[in-house]
Design an enzyme around this catalytic site. Structure first.
Site, short mmCIF file in Angstrom:
data_model
loop_
_atom_site.label_atom_id
_atom_site.label_comp_id
_atom_site.label_asym_id
_atom_site.label_seq_id
_atom_site.Cartn_x
_atom_site.Cartn_y
_atom_site.Cartn_z
N SER A 84 0.83 -1.22 0.00
CA SER A 84 0.00 0.00 0.00
C SER A 84 0.86 1.27 0.00
CB SER A 84 -0.97 0.01 1.19
OG SER A 84 -0.32 -0.33 2.39
N HIS A 129 -2.07 -8.97 1.66
CA HIS A 129 -1.74 -7.71 2.37
C HIS A 129 -2.90 -7.41 3.33
CE1 HIS A 129 0.23 -4.01 3.17
NE2 HIS A 129 -0.27 -3.25 2.20
N HIS A 172 5.37 -13.15 7.13
CA HIS A 172 5.61 -11.76 6.75
C HIS A 172 6.78 -11.70 5.79
CE1 HIS A 172 6.22 -7.41 7.11
NE2 HIS A 172 4.95 -7.38 7.50
N ARG A 210 2.69 -5.46 16.62
CA ARG A 210 1.33 -4.93 16.51
C ARG A 210 0.32 -5.99 16.94
NH1 ARG A 210 1.73 -3.21 10.29
NH2 ARG A 210 2.55 -5.33 10.26
N ASP A 241 -2.53 -8.80 11.27
CA ASP A 241 -3.88 -9.18 10.85
C ASP A 241 -4.45 -10.37 11.61
OD1 ASP A 241 -4.17 -7.19 8.94
OD2 ASP A 241 -3.05 -8.33 7.46
C1 LIG Z 1 -0.43 -6.10 6.78
C2 LIG Z 1 0.20 -7.20 6.08
O1 LIG Z 1 0.28 -7.15 4.88
S1 LIG Z 1 0.87 -8.48 6.96
C3 LIG Z 1 0.75 -9.89 5.87
C4 LIG Z 1 -0.68 -10.34 5.71
N1 LIG Z 1 -0.81 -11.55 4.87
C5 LIG Z 1 -1.08 -12.75 5.42
O2 LIG Z 1 -1.23 -12.92 6.61
C6 LIG Z 1 -1.26 -13.90 4.42
C7 LIG Z 1 -0.52 -15.16 4.90
N2 LIG Z 1 0.90 -14.98 4.75
C8 LIG Z 1 1.53 -15.09 3.54
O3 LIG Z 1 0.92 -15.42 2.50
C9 LIG Z 1 3.02 -14.79 3.45
O4 LIG Z 1 3.63 -15.07 4.70
C10 LIG Z 1 3.31 -13.32 3.07
C11 LIG Z 1 2.62 -12.95 1.73
C12 LIG Z 1 2.84 -12.34 4.12
C13 LIG Z 1 4.82 -13.16 2.88
O5 LIG Z 1 5.19 -13.90 1.76
P1 LIG Z 1 6.69 -14.35 1.50
O6 LIG Z 1 7.62 -13.25 1.83
O7 LIG Z 1 6.73 -14.92 0.13
O8 LIG Z 1 6.87 -15.50 2.60
P2 LIG Z 1 7.95 -16.66 2.66
O9 LIG Z 1 9.23 -16.24 2.05
O10 LIG Z 1 7.94 -17.12 4.07
O11 LIG Z 1 7.31 -17.78 1.71
C14 LIG Z 1 7.96 -19.02 1.55
C15 LIG Z 1 6.90 -20.09 1.38
O12 LIG Z 1 6.15 -20.22 2.60
C16 LIG Z 1 4.78 -20.08 2.33
N3 LIG Z 1 4.12 -19.37 3.41
C17 LIG Z 1 4.40 -18.15 3.92
N4 LIG Z 1 3.50 -17.80 4.86
C18 LIG Z 1 2.64 -18.83 4.96
C19 LIG Z 1 1.47 -19.05 5.72
N5 LIG Z 1 0.99 -18.14 6.56
N6 LIG Z 1 0.82 -20.22 5.56
C20 LIG Z 1 1.28 -21.16 4.70
N7 LIG Z 1 2.35 -20.99 3.92
C21 LIG Z 1 3.03 -19.83 4.05
C22 LIG Z 1 4.73 -19.24 1.07
O13 LIG Z 1 3.47 -19.35 0.42
C23 LIG Z 1 5.90 -19.80 0.28
O14 LIG Z 1 5.50 -21.02 -0.27
P3 LIG Z 1 5.97 -21.47 -1.76
O15 LIG Z 1 7.46 -21.50 -1.71
O16 LIG Z 1 5.35 -22.81 -1.94
O17 LIG Z 1 5.45 -20.43 -2.70
O1 LIG Z 2 5.29 -4.51 5.71
C1 LIG Z 2 4.62 -5.23 4.95
O2 LIG Z 2 5.08 -5.75 3.89
C2 LIG Z 2 3.22 -5.57 5.26
C3 LIG Z 2 2.73 -5.00 6.54
O3 LIG Z 2 2.88 -5.59 7.58
C4 LIG Z 2 2.13 -3.68 6.50
O4 LIG Z 2 2.11 -3.04 5.45
O5 LIG Z 2 1.63 -3.23 7.56
#
Ligand SMILES: CC(=O)SCCNC(=O)CCNC(=O)[C@H](O)C(C)(C)COP(=O)(O)OP(=O)(O)OC[C@H]1O[C@@H](n2cnc3c(N)ncnc32)[C@H](O)[C@@H]1OP(=O)(O)O
Ligand SMILES: O=C([O-])CC(=O)C(=O)O
Length: 475
Positions: free
Chosen positions: A272, A302, A348, A357, A403
């Site tokens: 964002s 996100h 993350h 948080r 979240d």
């Molecule tokens: C405010 C925010 O934006 S905070 C984030 C909110 N998003 C979520 O909670 C969604 C769940 N989490 C995720 O999808 C991921 O952890 C993300 C998008 C936040 C970060 O993604 P990445 O930096 O790619 O994470 P990472 O390097 O740990 O990923 C490695 C592997 O672990 C997996 N993984 C990461 N988090 C999770 C999870 N919560 N559950 C299951 N698998 C996961 C990825 O999908 C990836 O799998 P792949 O190699 O088969 O594609």
């Molecule tokens: O930092 C990030 O990539 C995602 C996050 O936790 C936020 O935007 O609050």
């Protein structure tokens, strides 16, 4: 960066400028947020220019093929004045750890146990912890600027209920672009050095209007348009928002104050914030830049993850009840993973430990509603989910992010409509991304335009690098 001044920098002068810290100018100049910024901006601009002139050619990282193909994760590429993220300790607002910032922000309303998001905006923009009066000044400014133009509300009122609240928020903010002081000034040929003043005006107006816009979306979608849009001058920004949502409970207003502070800023690389910066770098106005930012926040990886968490928890409770055994929980998590889904609220891109948080929300929950079944479940899952995710051997961060907690708190205070949750996140995120936007224009940040590569271009690159290293493989 102003090209004309770039070559005229004297090294000794620049060195003096660079030795000044942002907090050095504590007096801040005149009264009020804008006057303080007007005093600080020339100093920071010199510093920005100085860094570029003296050190512009220094390397601070390496670009690999993974950088290009892996979402640029971890690349030290962006500039951000307002906040900085430590992978273990979490976010610092202007050099202050979030937990400490929450503790130090002045309590403005009598009886309130939390600081105000208005004070947080003051901190993010000026870099100074506001006094109670300074935080109140922002509240009063936003009260004055909060009236939303009729045409925007008419557009919101005409939306079909099936349009997701985030899509409605994006549309409403884009439509407010016709209010933009920046657009008006740009058309009149305002100097580049003065852009920030108009971006500031637009940002203040947008922050002020957001509670009414967001509450109108809520009331239209879930309450047939019932509910007030009147701003009560006795309330602060969060108080007015909660009143308009029809949830005027004092504890809930305090939760909102905390929520709005916690979700405001997470440096500039998250989807964002980066989107707002990117769109703003083309000199699109703050309303359009923020609208674009909200389109990014609406993605399930996100901001929408907070909605997804509640959907997942609801399914979990339907399947195994409110008080399942650890074994039942582990099986449910396994089922999610085997179904090819992520566990929402966990993991993350940068953090490598429990998101502070999440902890701060849990502390609020322990104080106000520790016996709530949803809160109890989220607290138990905090221990269990990481154990399961660690076993996958691929998740970089198996711990909860922001979240994972917000939804159960909102449920506790009767804000039950999950699809609306990301709108709250968006209202809060405005504080951070708009503070960043003011500074981007103040420092004259240029249009953002990285170079891209096709796969054949990448292969050519790799072959050339291999040749240089004495290897001779085909890509
Ligand atoms: C405010 C925010 O934006 S905070 C984030 C909110 N998003 C979520 O909670 C969604 C769940 N989490 C995720 O999808 C991921 O952890 C993300 C998008 C936040 C970060 O993604 P990445 O930096 O790619 O994470 P990472 O390097 O740990 O990923 C490695 C592997 O672990 C997996 N993984 C990461 N988090 C999770 C999870 N919560 N559950 C299951 N698998 C996961 C990825 O999908 C990836 O799998 P792949 O190699 O088969 O594609
Ligand atoms: O930092 C990030 O990539 C995602 C996050 O936790 C936020 O935007 O609050």
């Amino acid at each position: 960066m102003h090209k004309t001044t770039k070559c005229r920098c004297h090294k000794s002068f620049l060195k003096t400028v660079l030795s000044r810290s942002f907090a050095d100018c504590k007096d801040g100049g005149g009264k009020g947020l804008k006057a303080r910024l007007a005093k600080k901006i020339p100093i920071q601009r010199e510093k920005f220019l100085g860094i570029k002139c003296l050190h512009g050619n220094k390397s601070i990282g390496q670009i690999t093929v993974n950088s290009v193909m892996g979402g640029m994760r971890g690349l030290p590429l962006l500039f951000c004045e307002t906040s900085s993220l430590d992978k273990n300790k979490g976010i610092y607002y202007r050099g202050i750890l979030l937990k400490d910032a929450c503790a130090k922000l002045p309590r403005v309303k009598e009886g309130s146990q939390e600081g105000t998001p208005e004070g947080c905006f003051f901190l993010l923009t000026t870099g100074l912890m506001p006094s109670k009066e300074e935080a109140e000044e922002v509240t009063n400014e936003w009260l004055k600027r909060g009236t939303v133009p009729r045409y925007c509300l008419r557009m919101v009122d005409s939306m079909d209920k099936r349009v997701h609240p985030m899509a409605q928020l994006c549309a409403a903010c884009a439509c407010l672009s016709s209010q933009s002081k920046f657009v008006e000034a740009y058309r009149k040929g305002v100097r580049r050095a003065d852009y920030w003043e108009y971006v500031y005006e637009d940002s203040m107006n947008l922050c002020a209007m957001l509670p009414t816009v967001a509450a109108s979306i809520y009331n239209n979608v879930y309450h047939d348009g019932e509910g007030t849009r009147e701003i009560d001058p006795e309330q602060d920004w969060s108080g007015n928002f909660c009143r308009m949502l029809g949830l005027p409970d004092e504890d809930f207003i305090d939760l909102m104050r905390l929520y709005m502070i916690l979700h405001a800023d997470h440096e500039s690389g998250n989807v964002s914030a980066h989107t707002c910066h990117l769109v703003g770098s083309a000199l699109s106005d703050p309303f359009l830049s923020f609208s674009a930012s909200m389109c990014g926040l609406a993605g399930p990886l996100h901001g929408l993850a907070n909605q997804e968490v509640l959907v997942w928890l609801t399914k979990l409770r339907e399947a195994i009840g409110d008080e399942p055994t650890d074994e039942e929980l582990k099986n449910f998590i396994d089922k999610t993973l085997k179904g090819g889904q992520v566990v929402p609220g966990y993991g993350h891109a940068v953090l490598r430990d429990t998101d502070p948080r999440f902890v701060l929300q849990n502390e609020f929950a322990m104080k106000h509603c520790k016996d709530d079944p949803g809160v109890k479940l989220v607290t138990r899952l905090w221990k269990i989910i990481p154990e399961v995710l660690k076993k996958l051997n691929k998740v970089a961060n198996p711990y909860p992010n922001v979240d994972a907690h917000s939804g159960v708190l909102l449920q506790h205070y009767c804000l039950k409509e999950l699809q609306y949750y990301t709108v709250l996140f968006g209202v809060s995120r405005a504080l951070g991304v708009l503070s960043q936007l003011i500074w981007s224009r103040a420092l004259g940040a240029p249009i953002e335009r990285p170079k891209s590569f096709s796969s054949s271009e990448l292969c050519k690159f790799i072959q050339e690098a291999d040749k240089k290293a004495g290897k001779n493989k085909k890509c």
